[in-house]
Structure formats: structure tokens, C-alpha cells
Design a protein around this motif. Structure first.
Motif, PDB file in Angstrom:
ATOM      1  N   GLU A 182       0.811  -1.225   0.000  1.00  0.00           N
ATOM      2  CA  GLU A 182       0.000   0.000   0.000  1.00  0.00           C
ATOM      3  C   GLU A 182       0.847   1.279   0.000  1.00  0.00           C
ATOM      4  O   GLU A 182       0.314   2.379   0.019  1.00  0.00           O
ATOM      5  CB  GLU A 182      -0.994  -0.004   1.173  1.00  0.00           C
ATOM      6  CG  GLU A 182      -2.143  -0.999   0.970  1.00  0.00           C
ATOM      7  CD  GLU A 182      -2.927  -0.752  -0.334  1.00  0.00           C
ATOM      8  OE1 GLU A 182      -3.392   0.376  -0.552  1.00  0.00           O
ATOM      9  OE2 GLU A 182      -3.044  -1.697  -1.143  1.00  0.00           O
ATOM     10  N   ASN A 183       2.179   1.139   0.034  1.00  0.00           N
ATOM     11  CA  ASN A 183       3.020   2.335  -0.132  1.00  0.00           C
ATOM     12  C   ASN A 183       2.901   2.843  -1.567  1.00  0.00           C
ATOM     13  O   ASN A 183       2.579   2.086  -2.476  1.00  0.00           O
ATOM     14  CB  ASN A 183       4.482   2.003   0.195  1.00  0.00           C
ATOM     15  CG  ASN A 183       4.717   1.961   1.688  1.00  0.00           C
ATOM     16  OD1 ASN A 183       4.213   2.803   2.432  1.00  0.00           O
ATOM     17  ND2 ASN A 183       5.448   0.973   2.136  1.00  0.00           N
ATOM     18  N   HIS A 184       3.185   4.145  -1.726  1.00  0.00           N
ATOM     19  CA  HIS A 184       2.975   4.780  -3.030  1.00  0.00           C
ATOM     20  C   HIS A 184       4.306   5.040  -3.745  1.00  0.00           C
ATOM     21  O   HIS A 184       5.336   5.258  -3.103  1.00  0.00           O
ATOM     22  CB  HIS A 184       2.227   6.108  -2.867  1.00  0.00           C
ATOM     23  CG  HIS A 184       0.808   5.914  -2.464  1.00  0.00           C
ATOM     24  ND1 HIS A 184       0.445   5.669  -1.151  1.00  0.00           N
ATOM     25  CD2 HIS A 184      -0.337   5.897  -3.195  1.00  0.00           C
ATOM     26  CE1 HIS A 184      -0.876   5.514  -1.100  1.00  0.00           C
ATOM     27  NE2 HIS A 184      -1.364   5.654  -2.323  1.00  0.00           N
ATOM     28  N   ASN A 186       5.782   6.916  -7.691  1.00  0.00           N
ATOM     29  CA  ASN A 186       5.507   7.431  -9.049  1.00  0.00           C
ATOM     30  C   ASN A 186       6.735   7.138  -9.923  1.00  0.00           C
ATOM     31  O   ASN A 186       7.644   7.950 -10.055  1.00  0.00           O
ATOM     32  CB  ASN A 186       5.098   8.911  -9.081  1.00  0.00           C
ATOM     33  CG  ASN A 186       6.110   9.891  -8.536  1.00  0.00           C
ATOM     34  OD1 ASN A 186       6.950   9.551  -7.700  1.00  0.00           O
ATOM     35  ND2 ASN A 186       6.056  11.123  -9.008  1.00  0.00           N
ATOM     36  N   THR A 215       0.940   8.443  -9.842  1.00  0.00           N
ATOM     37  CA  THR A 215       1.277   7.793  -8.564  1.00  0.00           C
ATOM     38  C   THR A 215       0.378   6.580  -8.358  1.00  0.00           C
ATOM     39  O   THR A 215      -0.834   6.656  -8.555  1.00  0.00           O
ATOM     40  CB  THR A 215       1.097   8.796  -7.407  1.00  0.00           C
ATOM     41  OG1 THR A 215       2.020   9.863  -7.610  1.00  0.00           O
ATOM     42  CG2 THR A 215       1.393   8.154  -6.060  1.00  0.00           C
ATOM     43  N   TYR A 216       1.010   5.476  -8.003  1.00  0.00           N
ATOM     44  CA  TYR A 216       0.274   4.227  -7.764  1.00  0.00           C
ATOM     45  C   TYR A 216       0.684   3.648  -6.421  1.00  0.00           C
ATOM     46  O   TYR A 216       1.773   3.944  -5.914  1.00  0.00           O
ATOM     47  CB  TYR A 216       0.657   3.160  -8.808  1.00  0.00           C
ATOM     48  CG  TYR A 216       0.595   3.596 -10.230  1.00  0.00           C
ATOM     49  CD1 TYR A 216      -0.615   3.617 -10.927  1.00  0.00           C
ATOM     50  CD2 TYR A 216       1.762   3.959 -10.920  1.00  0.00           C
ATOM     51  CE1 TYR A 216      -0.664   3.993 -12.260  1.00  0.00           C
ATOM     52  CE2 TYR A 216       1.715   4.341 -12.250  1.00  0.00           C
ATOM     53  CZ  TYR A 216       0.506   4.362 -12.911  1.00  0.00           C
ATOM     54  OH  TYR A 216       0.455   4.739 -14.221  1.00  0.00           O
ATOM     55  N   THR A 217      -0.137   2.720  -5.877  1.00  0.00           N
ATOM     56  CA  THR A 217       0.367   1.871  -4.797  1.00  0.00           C
ATOM     57  C   THR A 217       1.186   0.773  -5.479  1.00  0.00           C
ATOM     58  O   THR A 217       1.013   0.503  -6.686  1.00  0.00           O
ATOM     59  CB  THR A 217      -0.781   1.216  -4.001  1.00  0.00           C
ATOM     60  OG1 THR A 217      -1.511   0.368  -4.893  1.00  0.00           O
ATOM     61  CG2 THR A 217      -1.702   2.255  -3.383  1.00  0.00           C
ATOM     62  N   ASP A 271       7.060   5.230   1.160  1.00  0.00           N
ATOM     63  CA  ASP A 271       6.412   5.946   0.060  1.00  0.00           C
ATOM     64  C   ASP A 271       7.519   6.593  -0.757  1.00  0.00           C
ATOM     65  O   ASP A 271       8.438   7.185  -0.183  1.00  0.00           O
ATOM     66  CB  ASP A 271       5.497   7.043   0.603  1.00  0.00           C
ATOM     67  CG  ASP A 271       4.121   6.506   0.967  1.00  0.00           C
ATOM     68  OD1 ASP A 271       3.622   5.620   0.251  1.00  0.00           O
ATOM     69  OD2 ASP A 271       3.560   6.975   1.974  1.00  0.00           O
ATOM     70  N   VAL A 273       7.400   9.074  -3.585  1.00  0.00           N
ATOM     71  CA  VAL A 273       6.699   9.965  -4.516  1.00  0.00           C
ATOM     72  C   VAL A 273       7.464  11.280  -4.606  1.00  0.00           C
ATOM     73  O   VAL A 273       7.540  12.034  -3.640  1.00  0.00           O
ATOM     74  CB  VAL A 273       5.238  10.218  -4.071  1.00  0.00           C
ATOM     75  CG1 VAL A 273       4.520  11.093  -5.091  1.00  0.00           C
ATOM     76  CG2 VAL A 273       4.507   8.890  -3.895  1.00  0.00           C
TER      77      VAL A 273
END
Ligand SMILES: NC(=O)c1ccc[n+]([C@@H]2O[C@H](COP(=O)([O-])OP(=O)(O)OC[C@H]3O[C@@H](n4cnc5c(N)ncnc54)[C@H](OP(=O)(O)O)[C@@H]3O)[C@@H](O)[C@H]2O)c1
Length: 297
Positions: A182-184, A186, A215-217, A271, A273
Motif C-alpha cells: 500500500e506504499n505509493h 511514481n 502515482t500508484y500503490t 512511500d 513519490v
């Protein structure tokens, strides 16, 4: 008027080829620093372009043998380096390649009066300093900062080429993922990042962070890979502590493999991003890989 000359170190890699192409498009004379010049003649495994025809000169050198880098920068205006250890190599460490190899190149650049040095490190480096490859990148960044050489450090998120690995796993019908996914992130395409790298020649910024436009998980990046190969997603999530334990055991038997895996484990727990840029989308990249580049724009 004589063309400006750039040395591209790491020209045979995923990012390096797009950077060669972009410098050539913008009218630079490109000298490629590579170990294996023959690689430049064919397309890379993630559809990165063949660039032999865009390169005017070759300097054959190995970062693990600093003497082979001598005079690579003679007559050069700009040095761009994405020369780095990304796959395990027997007896070679990130310290040797990413730190000391690039340091030898910087010393040569200073000897030959190069105008600017542009270097690729990683985004979120300060959160991953326990990882050998990240530490080696940052030790070189420190060398650059104290050298007096004008420079820009570019800090990208994950490249599309790294996401390409998900496609191979999706083809097998099943994949393991560290953490809950579930971390993001890009991720960025080589062509989009190459624009940033070449723009850096005229930029006064000493650091530029860059990611792709979407940006996606991590789960979404993998689901898109399954979609591209026409299979239903089957993902088994593995707790992060198992990744750490596996890394510890791998480190006992195979240090160089553990060094590369450590980066993947650290990235999965964060994450990632960065400021968005570019026009390339991950779903299109997966579809191009599946069709062997037939749908490439
Ligand atoms: N991939 C990512 O997601 C990512 C994200 C952030 C930052 N980065 C950094 O960006 C840089 C480029 O990554 P990439 O994915 O484009 O890697 P890549 O495709 O593996 O390319 C690496 C380049 O470095 C060269 N190289 C490796 N060891 C060398 C040595 N001993 N002497 C001379 N050249 C050597 C390779 O040459 P050969 O073709 O001969 O192996 C290749 O040209 C790396 O420093 C990486 O850490 C990557």
C-alpha cells in the motif's frame, strides 16, 4: 561552430541510453564510457534504444579499475554519470563502482577542466543510508559537494525498467510482494528522466528530485502487470520482517546479491513519490513490453 561534447558514463544501461539519445538530439557530440561497446548496437531488455549510431566516440573503461578511466574526460564540456552497480557482480561492491569509480571520474573531469558534472543518485536516500548502494551514492555526492566542480545531483524514484521485473513475475501467474503493497510510488520512464538530466546542464539547481506523472500503490503497479499479460492478479504478501530475515541469510552466503536485494527491501517499506514530470505511463510500458515494442510511440 564546434559541437559541445558530453561524456555519458553508464551509456549502455537503461537510463544511459535515453540520456545519450537526448544529448545527441540536442546537438551534443556524445562520448560513451562503457565496458562493452558492442552492447550499444542493440535495443536493451526494457526497450531502451540502440544508440551506437548516436555516439561519436567511445572510451572503454571499468569503474572497478580507476586507471582505465584516465583521460575519459579529455576535451569534454559536460560529464553525466549513471554508472552504477545495479546487478550482483562477483567480487565487485557498490563502494568500488558507485563511490570510488565515480570519484576517479570526477578527478579526471577536474584535471581536464570539465564545466559541469551531472550525477544520478536516488530519491529518499536519507531514509535508506543503511543500504550499501545508497551509502555509496551519497559518499560520492559528498565528494562532488566538496570538489569545487559545478554539479547537479538528480534523485529519481524507481525506473520503469525496475517495474519490468513485475511483468516477468506476472507472466508466471503468481507473485510475492514484500509488505502490504500500500506504499505509493511514481515511477519514471527513462525518456522522461533523460529530459531532466539534459536540462540540468543549464540549471542552477544542485539537487533535482523527479518521479513520473502517475502515482500508484505497489499493489496497483503489479495489478497493471497482470492485466497486461491477461491474467488475474494473484499476489502473496510477505511480512517485511521475513524480507529482512531473508536478507540477513542471503548476506551470509552471497554478499553482492544481498547488497542489491537490500535496496528492494528498503524501497518496499517507503512511500516514494517525487515531484511529477513526463508523459509516459506505466500501463503503456507494460503493453509495449508484452507486444515487443510494436505499440511504442
Ligand atoms: N533502476 C532504478 O529504479 C533506479 C532508481 C534510482 C536511481 N537509480 C540509479 O541510476 C543509475 C542507473 O540505473 P539503471 O537502472 O539505468 O542501471 P543499469 O541499466 O544497470 O545501467 C548501469 C550502467 O552502469 C554501468 N556499469 C556497471 N558497473 C560498471 C563498471 N564496473 N564499470 C563501468 N560501468 C559500469 C553498466 O554497464 P554494463 O552495461 O557494462 O553493465 C550500465 O551502463 C544507477 O546508479 C542506479 O543506482 C536507479
Amino acid at each position: 561552430m564546434e559541437k559541445r561534447k558530453v561524456l555519458v558514463a553508464g551509456a549502455s544501461g537503461y537510463l544511459g541510453r535515453y540520456v545519450v539519445r537526448e544529448f545527441a538530439r540536442r546537438g551534443y557530440a556524445v562520448r560513451a564510457l562503457v565496458r562493452s561497446p558492442e552492447k550499444l548496437a542493440s535495443e536493451g531488455p526494457n526497450l531502451e534504444p540502440a544508440v551506437a549510431s548516436m555516439v561519436e566516440e567511445i572510451h572503454r573503461g571499468d569503474a572497478a579499475d580507476p586507471a582505465s578511466l584516465k583521460d575519459a574526460c579529455r576535451g569534454v564540456d559536460i560529464v553525466f554519470s549513471c554508472m552504477g552497480l545495479t546487478k550482483p557482480q562477483e567480487g565487485v561492491t557498490s563502494e568500488k563502482v558507485d563511490h570510488l569509480g565515480n570519484r576517479a571520474l570526477l578527478e579526471d573531469a577536474m584535471t581536464h577542466g570539465v564545466r559541469k558534472f551531472i550525477y544520478i543518485s536516488v530519491f529518499n536516500a536519507e531514509k535508506m543510508m543503511e543500504v550499501d548502494v545508497v551509502k555509496a551514492h551519497e559518499l560520492f555526492v559528498k565528494d562532488l559537494q566538496s570538489s569545487g566542480m559545478p554539479f547537479t545531483v538528480i534523485r529519481p524514484t524507481g525506473f520503469f525498467s525496475d517495474m519490468g521485473m513485475f511483468l516477468s513475475m506476472a507472466r508466471s501467474g503468481h507473485m510475492f510482494m514484500l509488505g502490504d503493497g500500500e506504499n505509493h510510488v511514481n515511477p519514471i520512464h527513462g525518456a522522461d528522466l533523460a529530459n531532466i538530466c539534459v536540462d540540468a546542464v543549464e540549471s542552477s539547481a544542485i539537487e533535482i528530485s523527479a518521479g513520473g506523472p502517475d502515482t500508484y500503490t505497489f499493489n496497483e503497479t503489479v495489478e497493471m502487470a497482470f492485466q497486461a499479460v491477461g491474467k488475474s492478479p494473484w499476489i502473496t504478501h510477505i511480512p517485511m520482517w521475513i524480507g529482512d530475515a531473508a536478507l540477513f541469510v542471503t548476506g551470509i552466503f552471497n554478499k553482492s546479491l544481498a547488497g542489491v536485494l537490500a535496496f528492494a527491501v528498503s524501497v518496499s517499506g517507503l512511500d516514494n513519490v517525487a515531484p511529477p514530470t513526463g508523459t509516459h505511463h506505466l500501463g503503456d510500458f507494460y503493453r509495449e513490453l508484452v507486444t515487443g515494442g510494436e505499440t511504442k510511440a
